[in-house]
Design a protein around this motif. Sequence first.
Motif, PDB file in Angstrom:
ATOM      1  N   LEU A 101       0.835  -1.199   0.000  1.00 43.16           N
ATOM      2  CA  LEU A 101       0.000   0.000   0.000  1.00 43.16           C
ATOM      3  C   LEU A 101       0.872   1.252   0.000  1.00 43.16           C
ATOM      4  O   LEU A 101       0.627   2.205  -0.752  1.00 43.16           O
ATOM      5  N   PHE A 102       1.897   1.261   0.831  1.00 47.64           N
ATOM      6  CA  PHE A 102       2.777   2.422   0.883  1.00 47.64           C
ATOM      7  C   PHE A 102       3.599   2.557  -0.396  1.00 47.64           C
ATOM      8  O   PHE A 102       3.864   3.668  -0.857  1.00 47.64           O
ATOM      9  N   GLU A 103       4.003   1.436  -0.966  1.00 49.47           N
ATOM     10  CA  GLU A 103       4.739   1.508  -2.234  1.00 49.47           C
ATOM     11  C   GLU A 103       3.876   2.126  -3.319  1.00 49.47           C
ATOM     12  O   GLU A 103       4.334   2.959  -4.107  1.00 49.47           O
ATOM     13  N   ALA A 104       2.601   1.733  -3.352  1.00 48.48           N
ATOM     14  CA  ALA A 104       1.677   2.314  -4.327  1.00 48.48           C
ATOM     15  C   ALA A 104       1.489   3.799  -4.065  1.00 48.48           C
ATOM     16  O   ALA A 104       1.466   4.615  -5.008  1.00 48.48           O
ATOM     17  N   ALA A 105       1.355   4.190  -2.795  1.00 52.56           N
ATOM     18  CA  ALA A 105       1.167   5.605  -2.462  1.00 52.56           C
ATOM     19  C   ALA A 105       2.342   6.443  -2.938  1.00 52.56           C
ATOM     20  O   ALA A 105       2.166   7.549  -3.472  1.00 52.56           O
ATOM     21  N   VAL A 106       3.555   5.927  -2.752  1.00 52.73           N
ATOM     22  CA  VAL A 106       4.746   6.650  -3.197  1.00 52.73           C
ATOM     23  C   VAL A 106       4.764   6.758  -4.720  1.00 52.73           C
ATOM     24  O   VAL A 106       5.032   7.833  -5.282  1.00 52.73           O
ATOM     25  N   GLU A 107       4.457   5.649  -5.401  1.00 54.65           N
ATOM     26  CA  GLU A 107       4.482   5.669  -6.870  1.00 54.65           C
ATOM     27  C   GLU A 107       3.434   6.620  -7.434  1.00 54.65           C
ATOM     28  O   GLU A 107       3.672   7.298  -8.434  1.00 54.65           O
ATOM     29  N   TRP A 108       2.263   6.673  -6.807  1.00 53.49           N
ATOM     30  CA  TRP A 108       1.183   7.532  -7.297  1.00 53.49           C
ATOM     31  C   TRP A 108       1.317   8.986  -6.835  1.00 53.49           C
ATOM     32  O   TRP A 108       0.585   9.846  -7.298  1.00 53.49           O
TER      33      TRP A 108
END
Length: 327
Positions: A101-108
């Motif tokens: 979830l945090f990886e996605a937040a950073v990418e987005w």
Amino acid sequence: MILLIGGLGFIGSHVTRALVDLGRPCVLAQRRTGGVPDLLAGEIGGPVSVEQADVTDLKSLLAVGERHEITSIVYLAGAFGTDPADPVGGVRAGVDGLVNLFEAAVEWGVPRVGLASTIGVYDVTGDGPLREDMPLPMTAGHPIPAAKKVGELIGDHIGGAAGLEVLHYRIGAVWGPLGRPASRFFAVPQLVHRAVRGTVPALSGPGPAGAAPAGPAAYADDGMDTIYVKDCGRAIALLHTAERLGHRTYNVSGGRATTYREFATAITGVIPDAEIDLREGRDPNGLGRDVHLDISRLRQDTGYRHAYDTEAAVRDYVDWLRAGHER
């Protein structure tokens, strides 16, 4: 759009409803496709989109961001590692999902991520309201608050390192439409369902042979900090739509202890002939005092105020159940 993980669940459905009412479009990511609650049925395909995605599968999660512009994330997944049959696998899946979830937040480039926690993290003694700045013990008496403490630590660590605004909402005892008819932690859902249908076992003793456990006994003078799920949903929605927040941890609950006697009075005010099964006094094995959360931060930073007092909440839930809803 605001992404909700668990947006079709009990609390998530009400958060989604509140966000739509505030004019914010949402995308709901669910691991399995399923039915849509009545309170959201008219919004799907309009301000609400539903995507099938599993947070433990980073590829499927990132694909949601390819189809929608995600501006905030609400993570309402249950506690991990609570399955006694596979505690190691449960923890692994839960931590993997949180990290993804945090990886996605950073990418987005999502600035704000909110994680559901619980009143149970306050395993503390003493009088007075429980405040967000109180130190928490590293131990926990139940797997759910233990997992939520781990989640808060991970969220704080990654949020600080990655420059994300990670919120933790410590939620009190939630009840109302779409919730379970019986809770093992507090007896309010059982009291309302029993009054409406007479089908939930009495709380003062064991239920019929083969029936589900009756749940905790209800002592008239014991109080607990509860919040009606519609108010809970609106509080979380306000935390994700506020322009600025002064803190990273927020108590989300009623802000006071309501006794079972008060609930019984509210129920009989709506259903005069209701059979309310209460024991007198306080639970001799209980704390001997009532616990409640300080919600000053929530009020000051978002302008939140309860829309439902005890009587209004009971009346609304009774109307919901009488309209033919099982939960």
